[in-house]
Design a protein around this motif. Structure first.
Motif, PDB file in Angstrom:
ATOM      1  N   SER A 153       0.852  -1.192   0.000  1.00  0.00           N
ATOM      2  CA  SER A 153       0.000   0.000   0.000  1.00  0.00           C
ATOM      3  C   SER A 153       0.880   1.232   0.000  1.00  0.00           C
ATOM      4  O   SER A 153       1.736   1.387   0.880  1.00  0.00           O
ATOM      5  CB  SER A 153      -0.899   0.012   1.244  1.00  0.00           C
ATOM      6  OG  SER A 153      -1.866  -1.008   1.181  1.00  0.00           O
ATOM      7  N   ILE A 154       0.680   2.120  -0.981  1.00  0.00           N
ATOM      8  CA  ILE A 154       1.481   3.338  -1.104  1.00  0.00           C
ATOM      9  C   ILE A 154       0.660   4.538  -0.650  1.00  0.00           C
ATOM     10  O   ILE A 154      -0.496   4.711  -1.066  1.00  0.00           O
ATOM     11  CB  ILE A 154       1.973   3.536  -2.555  1.00  0.00           C
ATOM     12  CG1 ILE A 154       2.884   2.376  -2.962  1.00  0.00           C
ATOM     13  CG2 ILE A 154       2.707   4.869  -2.696  1.00  0.00           C
ATOM     14  CD1 ILE A 154       3.367   2.446  -4.400  1.00  0.00           C
ATOM     15  N   TYR A 155       1.292   5.364   0.190  1.00  0.00           N
ATOM     16  CA  TYR A 155       0.624   6.541   0.757  1.00  0.00           C
ATOM     17  C   TYR A 155       1.443   7.800   0.491  1.00  0.00           C
ATOM     18  O   TYR A 155       2.679   7.750   0.436  1.00  0.00           O
ATOM     19  CB  TYR A 155       0.461   6.399   2.273  1.00  0.00           C
ATOM     20  CG  TYR A 155      -0.358   5.225   2.719  1.00  0.00           C
ATOM     21  CD1 TYR A 155      -1.735   5.348   2.906  1.00  0.00           C
ATOM     22  CD2 TYR A 155       0.234   3.992   2.973  1.00  0.00           C
ATOM     23  CE1 TYR A 155      -2.495   4.271   3.334  1.00  0.00           C
ATOM     24  CE2 TYR A 155      -0.519   2.909   3.396  1.00  0.00           C
ATOM     25  CZ  TYR A 155      -1.877   3.051   3.572  1.00  0.00           C
ATOM     26  OH  TYR A 155      -2.622   1.980   3.997  1.00  0.00           O
ATOM     27  N   SER A 156       0.746   8.905   0.358  1.00  0.00           N
ATOM     28  CA  SER A 156       1.392  10.215   0.363  1.00  0.00           C
ATOM     29  C   SER A 156       1.459  10.668   1.820  1.00  0.00           C
ATOM     30  O   SER A 156       0.455  11.094   2.396  1.00  0.00           O
ATOM     31  CB  SER A 156       0.584  11.208  -0.478  1.00  0.00           C
ATOM     32  OG  SER A 156       1.160  12.497  -0.415  1.00  0.00           O
ATOM     33  N   GLY A 157       2.633  10.545   2.419  1.00  0.00           N
ATOM     34  CA  GLY A 157       2.776  10.744   3.846  1.00  0.00           C
ATOM     35  C   GLY A 157       2.819   9.398   4.552  1.00  0.00           C
ATOM     36  O   GLY A 157       2.581   8.347   3.944  1.00  0.00           O
ATOM     37  N   PRO A 158       3.117   9.388   5.849  1.00  0.00           N
ATOM     38  CA  PRO A 158       3.212   8.130   6.599  1.00  0.00           C
ATOM     39  C   PRO A 158       1.920   7.333   6.550  1.00  0.00           C
ATOM     40  O   PRO A 158       0.829   7.904   6.493  1.00  0.00           O
ATOM     41  CB  PRO A 158       3.525   8.593   8.024  1.00  0.00           C
ATOM     42  CG  PRO A 158       4.143   9.940   7.862  1.00  0.00           C
ATOM     43  CD  PRO A 158       3.458  10.564   6.682  1.00  0.00           C
ATOM     44  N   PRO A 159       2.008   6.007   6.566  1.00  0.00           N
ATOM     45  CA  PRO A 159       0.793   5.183   6.553  1.00  0.00           C
ATOM     46  C   PRO A 159      -0.006   5.371   7.828  1.00  0.00           C
ATOM     47  O   PRO A 159       0.538   5.707   8.884  1.00  0.00           O
ATOM     48  CB  PRO A 159       1.341   3.758   6.445  1.00  0.00           C
ATOM     49  CG  PRO A 159       2.744   3.835   6.935  1.00  0.00           C
ATOM     50  CD  PRO A 159       3.240   5.203   6.589  1.00  0.00           C
TER      51      PRO A 159
END
Length: 276
Positions: free
Chosen positions: A95-101
């Protein structure tokens, strides 16, 4: 009253003391990937694949609709794992996030009910009968060439686990950003591969871990993944984007900065990306 030059100095000084907020543009959040390694329970392979491509895809679509920082999710089936320690897994979720998960368990139950018709607790029980989690990690995006919409289900992902030599972290990531990224932009434009990226391990990390970073390449088919990239074309791309630079020096520096630990290949079997 302050003279013009003095006023400029005072404004600049105040901006510096306040972190430069008067002039600096907001920085884009770092990208992070949360990776989960899973082992399928005996006799559950077909059920788990069907679950991934129905229930799970709907759930992650709803999660992305509710969380603007959630960019993509994929599940890939591991291949050719060998017998090395720590390789006992069958699927890899990313899972890729913009910012920490987000924190585990922070997704509201209403999203689970809307997507699956079950609470998070009931869905967890169902999944536990098909697979078990054998490892997790978080990494930060350090360099790459990512083209939205380019990746597809069925693509093959080659992951190279990298051990960075002591004291060489800055040099390794600088090389990835300034030397390798432009080279891979050319190679992707030429159709040699679909995507390339470098991720630095956040957790777990330290001297007791077997690798510090990994590179990720995507290919359109297994034959391309097994064959790998053409070394001659790599030299040509290097000389095109770095005219006047010495390729042999780059190779020598790469060996000084890091060491390849393992290369793994897996096929993407389920994929959800944020709608543009």
């Amino acid at each position: 009253m302050l003279k013009p030059l003095v006023r400029v100095f005072v404004v600049c000084l105040l901006a510096a003391l306040m972190g430069g907020t008067a002039f600096a543009q907001p920085a884009q959040p770092d990208l992070y990937v949360s990776v989960t390694y899973m082992k399928i329970l005996p006799g559950q392979e077909d059920a788990y694949r069907a679950y991934l491509n129905t229930t799970v895809k709907k759930l992650y679509q709803e999660m992305m609709a509710a969380n603007p920082s959630y960019l993509s999710w994929s599940s890939a089936k591991a291949m050719y794992l060998g017998m090395e320690h720590g390789m006992d897994f069958d699927y890899v979720g990313a899972s890729i996030y913009s910012g920490p998960p987000p924190e585990p368990g922070s997704v509201p139950d209403a999203i689970y009910m809307k997507a699956t018709g079950m609470s998070s607790a009931d869905l967890a029980k169902k999944v536990a009968a098909m697979r078990t989690v054998v490892g997790t990690e978080v990494l930060r995006y350090r360099a790459g060439v990512r083209i939205p919409g380019a990746l597809k289900e069925g693509d093959f992902r080659v992951v190279a686990q990298i051990k960075i030599k002591p004291g060489m972290g800055d040099e390794y990531y600088d090389m990835a950003q300034t030397i390798l990224q432009p080279v891979n932009e050319v190679r992707i434009a030429n159709g040699e591969l679909k995507s390339w990226s470098v991720w630095g391990r956040v957790f777990p990390s330290g001297v007791a871990t077997s690798y510090d970073a990994f590179t990720v390449q995507y290919f359109k088919d297994l034959a391309s993944a097994v064959k790998g990239l053409d070394a001659t074309k790599g030299v040509q791309a290097f000389l095109k984007v770095h005219p006047g630079r010495n390729y042999a020096t780059y190779v020598s520096n790469a060996r000084d900065y890091s060491e390849l630990q393992q290369r793994l290949v897996m096929q993407v079997v389920a994929l959800v990306e944020r709608a543009k």
